[in-house]
Scaffold this motif. Structure first.
Motif, PDB file in Angstrom:
ATOM      1  N   TYR A  63       0.852  -1.189   0.000  1.00  0.00           N
ATOM      2  CA  TYR A  63       0.000   0.000   0.000  1.00  0.00           C
ATOM      3  C   TYR A  63       0.882   1.231   0.000  1.00  0.00           C
ATOM      4  O   TYR A  63       1.894   1.292   0.706  1.00  0.00           O
ATOM      5  N   ALA A  64       0.479   2.237  -0.792  1.00  0.00           N
ATOM      6  CA  ALA A  64       1.284   3.451  -0.895  1.00  0.00           C
ATOM      7  C   ALA A  64       0.374   4.632  -1.174  1.00  0.00           C
ATOM      8  O   ALA A  64      -0.817   4.487  -1.468  1.00  0.00           O
ATOM      9  N   LYS A  65       0.976   5.820  -1.075  1.00  0.00           N
ATOM     10  CA  LYS A  65       0.262   7.058  -1.347  1.00  0.00           C
ATOM     11  C   LYS A  65       1.012   7.821  -2.421  1.00  0.00           C
ATOM     12  O   LYS A  65       2.154   8.250  -2.208  1.00  0.00           O
ATOM     13  N   ALA A  66       0.369   7.969  -3.599  1.00  0.00           N
ATOM     14  CA  ALA A  66       1.035   8.625  -4.724  1.00  0.00           C
ATOM     15  C   ALA A  66       1.070  10.136  -4.545  1.00  0.00           C
ATOM     16  O   ALA A  66       2.064  10.795  -4.847  1.00  0.00           O
ATOM     17  N   THR A  67      -0.043  10.720  -4.099  1.00  0.00           N
ATOM     18  CA  THR A  67      -0.131  12.143  -3.769  1.00  0.00           C
ATOM     19  C   THR A  67      -0.890  12.247  -2.458  1.00  0.00           C
ATOM     20  O   THR A  67      -1.253  11.237  -1.853  1.00  0.00           O
ATOM     21  N   ASP A  68      -1.175  13.468  -2.011  1.00  0.00           N
ATOM     22  CA  ASP A  68      -1.868  13.623  -0.738  1.00  0.00           C
ATOM     23  C   ASP A  68      -3.262  13.022  -0.736  1.00  0.00           C
ATOM     24  O   ASP A  68      -3.806  12.710   0.328  1.00  0.00           O
ATOM     25  N   ASN A  69      -3.898  12.844  -1.909  1.00  0.00           N
ATOM     26  CA  ASN A  69      -5.238  12.252  -1.933  1.00  0.00           C
ATOM     27  C   ASN A  69      -5.388  11.133  -2.959  1.00  0.00           C
ATOM     28  O   ASN A  69      -6.495  10.817  -3.365  1.00  0.00           O
ATOM     29  N   VAL A  70      -4.287  10.534  -3.381  1.00  0.00           N
ATOM     30  CA  VAL A  70      -4.315   9.385  -4.291  1.00  0.00           C
ATOM     31  C   VAL A  70      -3.598   8.222  -3.621  1.00  0.00           C
ATOM     32  O   VAL A  70      -2.438   8.340  -3.229  1.00  0.00           O
ATOM     33  N   TYR A  71      -4.308   7.107  -3.521  1.00  0.00           N
ATOM     34  CA  TYR A  71      -3.800   5.915  -2.849  1.00  0.00           C
ATOM     35  C   TYR A  71      -3.630   4.784  -3.865  1.00  0.00           C
ATOM     36  O   TYR A  71      -4.309   4.759  -4.902  1.00  0.00           O
ATOM     37  N   ALA A  72      -2.755   3.835  -3.543  1.00  0.00           N
ATOM     38  CA  ALA A  72      -2.491   2.735  -4.469  1.00  0.00           C
ATOM     39  C   ALA A  72      -2.296   1.441  -3.688  1.00  0.00           C
ATOM     40  O   ALA A  72      -1.859   1.453  -2.526  1.00  0.00           O
ATOM     41  N   ARG A  73      -2.621   0.341  -4.351  1.00  0.00           N
ATOM     42  CA  ARG A  73      -2.434  -1.000  -3.775  1.00  0.00           C
ATOM     43  C   ARG A  73      -2.018  -1.963  -4.871  1.00  0.00           C
ATOM     44  O   ARG A  73      -2.564  -1.939  -5.969  1.00  0.00           O
TER      45      ARG A  73
ATOM     46  N   ALA B  23      -4.097  -4.830  -8.949  1.00  0.00           N
ATOM     47  CA  ALA B  23      -3.588  -3.469  -8.742  1.00  0.00           C
ATOM     48  C   ALA B  23      -4.752  -2.502  -8.710  1.00  0.00           C
ATOM     49  O   ALA B  23      -5.720  -2.634  -9.474  1.00  0.00           O
ATOM     50  N   GLU B  24      -4.663  -1.508  -7.816  1.00  0.00           N
ATOM     51  CA  GLU B  24      -5.771  -0.582  -7.621  1.00  0.00           C
ATOM     52  C   GLU B  24      -5.239   0.811  -7.313  1.00  0.00           C
ATOM     53  O   GLU B  24      -4.195   0.972  -6.675  1.00  0.00           O
ATOM     54  N   VAL B  25      -5.982   1.821  -7.759  1.00  0.00           N
ATOM     55  CA  VAL B  25      -5.677   3.208  -7.423  1.00  0.00           C
ATOM     56  C   VAL B  25      -6.977   3.893  -7.026  1.00  0.00           C
ATOM     57  O   VAL B  25      -8.053   3.583  -7.566  1.00  0.00           O
ATOM     58  N   LEU B  26      -6.907   4.796  -6.045  1.00  0.00           N
ATOM     59  CA  LEU B  26      -8.103   5.462  -5.521  1.00  0.00           C
ATOM     60  C   LEU B  26      -7.819   6.932  -5.286  1.00  0.00           C
ATOM     61  O   LEU B  26      -6.838   7.281  -4.614  1.00  0.00           O
ATOM     62  N   TRP B  27      -8.682   7.780  -5.843  1.00  0.00           N
ATOM     63  CA  TRP B  27      -8.648   9.218  -5.546  1.00  0.00           C
ATOM     64  C   TRP B  27      -9.722   9.512  -4.516  1.00  0.00           C
ATOM     65  O   TRP B  27     -10.893   9.318  -4.758  1.00  0.00           O
TER      66      TRP B  27
ATOM     67  N   PRO C  27     -17.174  13.935  -0.285  1.00  0.00           N
ATOM     68  CA  PRO C  27     -17.981  12.708  -0.247  1.00  0.00           C
ATOM     69  C   PRO C  27     -17.820  11.858  -1.497  1.00  0.00           C
ATOM     70  O   PRO C  27     -18.299  10.735  -1.552  1.00  0.00           O
ATOM     71  N   LEU C  28     -17.126  12.401  -2.500  1.00  0.00           N
ATOM     72  CA  LEU C  28     -16.974  11.730  -3.789  1.00  0.00           C
ATOM     73  C   LEU C  28     -15.586  11.118  -3.910  1.00  0.00           C
ATOM     74  O   LEU C  28     -14.588  11.712  -3.486  1.00  0.00           O
ATOM     75  N   ALA C  29     -15.523   9.925  -4.492  1.00  0.00           N
ATOM     76  CA  ALA C  29     -14.241   9.266  -4.731  1.00  0.00           C
ATOM     77  C   ALA C  29     -14.324   8.502  -6.041  1.00  0.00           C
ATOM     78  O   ALA C  29     -15.410   8.084  -6.474  1.00  0.00           O
ATOM     79  N   PHE C  30     -13.159   8.328  -6.680  1.00  0.00           N
ATOM     80  CA  PHE C  30     -13.065   7.547  -7.912  1.00  0.00           C
ATOM     81  C   PHE C  30     -11.916   6.556  -7.781  1.00  0.00           C
ATOM     82  O   PHE C  30     -10.888   6.850  -7.160  1.00  0.00           O
ATOM     83  N   GLY C  31     -12.107   5.386  -8.376  1.00  0.00           N
ATOM     84  CA  GLY C  31     -11.070   4.374  -8.318  1.00  0.00           C
ATOM     85  C   GLY C  31     -11.006   3.557  -9.584  1.00  0.00           C
ATOM     86  O   GLY C  31     -11.908   3.604 -10.430  1.00  0.00           O
ATOM     87  N   ALA C  32      -9.937   2.792  -9.716  1.00  0.00           N
ATOM     88  CA  ALA C  32      -9.777   1.870 -10.839  1.00  0.00           C
ATOM     89  C   ALA C  32      -8.994   0.668 -10.350  1.00  0.00           C
ATOM     90  O   ALA C  32      -8.099   0.797  -9.504  1.00  0.00           O
ATOM     91  N   GLU C  33      -9.350  -0.498 -10.882  1.00  0.00           N
ATOM     92  CA  GLU C  33      -8.674  -1.737 -10.493  1.00  0.00           C
ATOM     93  C   GLU C  33      -8.486  -2.610 -11.722  1.00  0.00           C
ATOM     94  O   GLU C  33      -9.368  -2.696 -12.580  1.00  0.00           O
ATOM     95  N   ILE C  34      -7.333  -3.265 -11.803  1.00  0.00           N
ATOM     96  CA  ILE C  34      -7.075  -4.220 -12.878  1.00  0.00           C
ATOM     97  C   ILE C  34      -6.473  -5.469 -12.255  1.00  0.00           C
ATOM     98  O   ILE C  34      -5.657  -5.389 -11.320  1.00  0.00           O
TER      99      ILE C  34
ATOM    100  N   TYR D 297     -11.022   1.474  -0.646  1.00  0.00           N
ATOM    101  CA  TYR D 297     -12.038   2.435  -0.218  1.00  0.00           C
ATOM    102  C   TYR D 297     -12.452   2.229   1.234  1.00  0.00           C
ATOM    103  O   TYR D 297     -12.461   3.184   2.027  1.00  0.00           O
ATOM    104  N   ASP D 298     -12.779   1.007   1.603  1.00  0.00           N
ATOM    105  CA  ASP D 298     -13.220   0.766   2.972  1.00  0.00           C
ATOM    106  C   ASP D 298     -12.107   0.955   3.985  1.00  0.00           C
ATOM    107  O   ASP D 298     -12.364   1.254   5.160  1.00  0.00           O
ATOM    108  N   ARG D 299     -10.870   0.822   3.573  1.00  0.00           N
ATOM    109  CA  ARG D 299      -9.750   1.031   4.493  1.00  0.00           C
ATOM    110  C   ARG D 299      -9.478   2.512   4.715  1.00  0.00           C
ATOM    111  O   ARG D 299      -9.091   2.920   5.804  1.00  0.00           O
ATOM    112  N   ILE D 300      -9.698   3.310   3.680  1.00  0.00           N
ATOM    113  CA  ILE D 300      -9.353   4.725   3.751  1.00  0.00           C
ATOM    114  C   ILE D 300     -10.443   5.555   4.411  1.00  0.00           C
ATOM    115  O   ILE D 300     -10.181   6.468   5.196  1.00  0.00           O
ATOM    116  N   ARG D 301     -11.697   5.236   4.132  1.00  0.00           N
ATOM    117  CA  ARG D 301     -12.800   6.131   4.471  1.00  0.00           C
ATOM    118  C   ARG D 301     -13.050   6.286   5.967  1.00  0.00           C
ATOM    119  O   ARG D 301     -13.666   7.262   6.397  1.00  0.00           O
ATOM    120  N   ASP D 302     -12.587   5.344   6.803  1.00  0.00           N
ATOM    121  CA  ASP D 302     -12.868   5.426   8.236  1.00  0.00           C
ATOM    122  C   ASP D 302     -12.408   6.744   8.855  1.00  0.00           C
ATOM    123  O   ASP D 302     -13.027   7.243   9.789  1.00  0.00           O
TER     124      ASP D 302
END
Length: 731
Positions: free
Chosen positions: A542-552, A567-571, A577-584, A711-716
């Motif tokens: 798990y890593a953080k690409a920018t202050d509000n972009v996460y990666a796994r 592999a996954e990335v999440l903004w 309240p809005l978030a976007f993600g992508a997974e492959i 998403y569920d790990r970050i949002r808490d």
């Protein structure tokens, strides 16, 4: 009087709109009329007939009723104060299908909306509209409009108009119907008949019910077959019942149908707002320690202590020890004369606000008086997720006030990937954790198998090599159960006939049907192993690409049926309240022994996602992409979370597979729930009891079950979720 086609279509199209828009209206003039007596269909009601009553908001309940007409198992959820949902699995006696067993197993789904309040000081009753069995094959299909009025504090009366089974006019069932279709053209058709019920609450425990019902317990199919459920239709229209309550959550009763047939019912209703231990059993936090007067500690106020190179290590060790006693890990700390930032991992409290509040208290006790600014940064899997900045003077001043006051002066921001001066706490990494515990797998809603289960022992271990890098594994040993290994159903023969495990494994041609790979319809091949199995063995980063972009990135044996790389990335900005993600994912199918061998099938699949958190505890999610079988489509999910951590939701997936290609059920759907263990035990823990209830395992719309999605790990620790539980800040 028969309704015109125009009127029927109007009713069929305006009711869903009423359910949608009425349910989200939060400005009702009065509280919904409530009832706690469940009918045999699982909703608040009489015996077989509905009422306009609702359960307490958020109630999750279950009921089972038995009579010679069949057995109904219901799971009910009060989704909104005025909207009730029920998922039902029934054994319907007296109907034969291809198995010729004298009964069928049927799944159905209900909705009820209370759209008019009761005027308790006047004449107006509460009024509700409902759809019964509107997405199944239609054995119990019917619609209704019903009114309920409280006559005295102990007596209530309900009356309404019913269509379908509620009018004694069963819908004709299509023998080729796979279920899962709305059949909205049949709603409110066939002519209505009146029904009624009266309920007398004799005392706090005993409730007596009488009702007038039209149900004849019959079924008619379009191939000409007609069946009488049970031995005979009810002798008359009068049903009677007596129910007895045990404690706050349990109820049992007996009832008669038509004066000749008797039945029994048991039910349980759990309200997330009524925990067995409302105040919890955790020890009280250490109180805030006010700073000494300037004259009592002039060096501490001057900040000269910060020039001592031994000061921070000593303070960090003391604070880390105190946090460890609170079930938290002090991962790192930055400290100067006026400001302190701590990065914490909450391992105990279901609400992140409680972890932050306890940390702030401990900081007042560990830090010299010159430190005025507290920055408490939450982390998840070694990645910083949010920072709460507080003034120490506010913490001292507001300790004995409402949590909303400290929320008003707290500042929530995105946590930077790193901060100047951060010092990692010694001996935090590497970290090794393990556990051995029993497991219980439960299978429900299967038309062929009924209720099945498997019991065994499970050993889990996690080795955290460095921040964000985890090696995780699970080993299982089955002890006993009746979930046995078998192949998928045999096409072209009667439903309920299956390939043997040996036949399926030895014939590669059976691994697909009609060009669709069997990605989930052979799930039972992964059960029944008497030797140890490895459900999961992964290396995740798990890593953080920018202050509000996460990666796994996760690689290894991802789940019991697939291995590969995900592999996954999440903004996810902290205050949005809005978030976007992508997974492959690139995965290959595992062998059925669940060890280290693989089968021939492999696929690249994934999706893009959008998430939106509403302020009332609801979260909507949309996933669009490619699924395990190569089909393309979308999944819509809606979940509701309460301040104490209860999560209940539903989802539906529709892809480019037709209903015929998908098979029984027409499309993938299910409900999920997750209940914090601490809600039931009173002991603070982040452990949960979770389940995904789906009636069928089909190949269409099948998703990869990889652990650790972002998403569920970050949002808490982000705004909506954090402030939802902010009332626990001073707990």
């Amino acid at each position: 009087m028969r309704r015109s086609r125009t009127i029927r279509r109007l009713m069929a199209t305006t009711l869903p709109a009423a359910l949608l828009f009425g349910s989200v209206n939060s400005t009702a003039v009065a509280e919904p009329l409530k009832g706690d007596q469940m009918s045999t269909y699982g909703l608040a009601g009489g015996i077989d007939t509905p009422t306009a009553q609702m359960l307490e908001d958020g109630t999750l309940g279950a009921s089972v009723s038995w009579s010679e007409y069949g057995r109904r198992t219901n799971i009910v959820f009060q989704l909104l104060p005025r909207l009730t949902t029920v998922l039902r699995y029934s054994r319907v006696e007296g109907i034969n299908d291809y198995r010729n067993d004298g009964y069928i197993s049927d799944r159905s789904f209900d909705l009820r909306l209370q759209f008019l309040d009761e005027d308790q000081d006047g004449w107006r009753p509460a009024v509700a509209v409902g759809l019964q069995d509107f997405i199944g094959t239609g054995v119990y299909s019917g619609e209704y409009i019903v009114a309920t009025k409280t006559v005295t504090p102990k007596v209530s009366v309900s009356a309404g108009l019913g269509w379908g089974v509620l009018a004694g006019k069963n819908r004709t069932i299509d023998v080729d119907d796979e279920g899962g279709t709305l059949n909205a053209g049949d709603w409110f058709s066939g002519g209505p008949k009146p029904f009624a019920s009266v309920s007398w609450q004799v005392n706090d425990k005993l409730n007596l019910v009488a009702e007038y019902s039209n149900d004849k317990y019959q079924a008619r199919y379009n191939n000409g077959n007609f069946f009488q459920q049970g031995d005979a239709e009810p002798g008359n229209n009068l049903n009677l019942a007596a129910y007895y309550r045990f404690g706050e959550s349990y109820q049992a009763g007996i009832y008669s149908i038509g004066g000749e047939t008797f039945g029994m019912q048991v039910s349980i209703a759990l309200n997330p707002r009524e925990a067995p231990y409302p105040s919890g059993l955790e020890k009280a936090p250490a109180p805030v320690r006010p700073r000494p007067a300037l004259a009592a500690d002039p060096d501490g106020w001057a900040g000269t202590w910060a020039q001592d190179p031994t000061a921070q290590p000593a303070i960090q060790q003391a604070l880390g020890t105190a946090l460890d006693d609170e079930g938290q890990i002090l991962e790192s700390m930055a400290l100067n004369a006026n400001r302190a930032e701590v990065r914490i991992r909450n391992q105990r409290y279901i609400s992140q606000a409680e972890a932050i509040g306890r940390t702030a208290r401990l900081m007042t006790r560990a830090l010299p008086p010159s430190v005025e600014t507290f920055v408490i940064t939450s982390t998840a899997d070694g990645v910083p997720t949010s920072s709460v900045t507080l003034r120490r003077s506010d913490v001292e001043r507001l300790e004995n006030t409402e949590a909303s006051q400290i929320a008003a002066v707290a500042q929530l921001t995105d946590a930077p990937r790193s901060a100047p001066g951060l010092v990692r706490t010694p001996d935090v990494y590497p970290r090794f954790r393990w556990s051995i515990q029993p497991y219980w797998d439960l299978g429900i809603f299967s038309a062929e198998d009924g209720l099945t289960n498997e019991v065994g022992a499970e050993a889990s271990a996690s080795y955290e090599l460095r921040p964000g890098l985890f090696l995780t594994g699970t080993l299982r040993q089955r002890v006993f159960g009746d979930i046995d290994q078998r192949g998928p159903g045999i096409p072209g023969v009667q439903r309920g006939e299956y390939y043997s495990a040996k036949e399926y494994e030895s014939n590669p041609d059976l691994a697909s049907y009609n060009g669709i790979p069997r990605v989930r319809s052979d799930t039972r091949m992964y059960t029944g192993n008497t030797s140890p199995v490895i459900p999961e063995l992964t290396l995740a980063y798990y890593a953080k690409a920018t202050d509000n972009v996460y990666a796994r990135v996760t690689g290894g044996l991802l789940e019991r049926a697939y291995g590969g790389v995900s592999a996954e990335v999440l903004w996810k900005p902290v205050n949005s309240p809005l978030a976007f993600g992508a997974e492959i994912n690139r995965v290959r199918k595992r062998d059925f022994d669940q060890l280290f061998d693989f089968r021939d099938y492999e696929v690249t699949m994934g999706h893009v996602s959008a998430y939106y958190e509403f302020s009332n505890g609801f979260t909507a999610q949309l996933d669009v992409g490619k699924y395990l079988a190569g089909d393309k489509g979308a999944t819509v999910s809606l979940s509701r979370e309460f301040a104490n951590g209860w999560r209940i939701g539903a989802y539906a997936t529709k892809t480019d597979l037709s209903a015929e290609e998908f098979g029984e059920g027409s499309f993938d759907k299910g409900i999920t729930f997750s209940i914090p263990l601490g809600w039931a035990t009173g002991v603070p823990t982040r452990e949960r009891v979770s389940a995904d209830l789906r009636s069928l395992s089909r190949d269409g719309g099948a998703q990869l079950n990889v652990n650790g999605r972002l998403y569920d790990r970050i949002r808490d620790s982000h705004s909506v979720e954090l402030y939802e539980g902010w009332g626990r800040f001073w707990r």
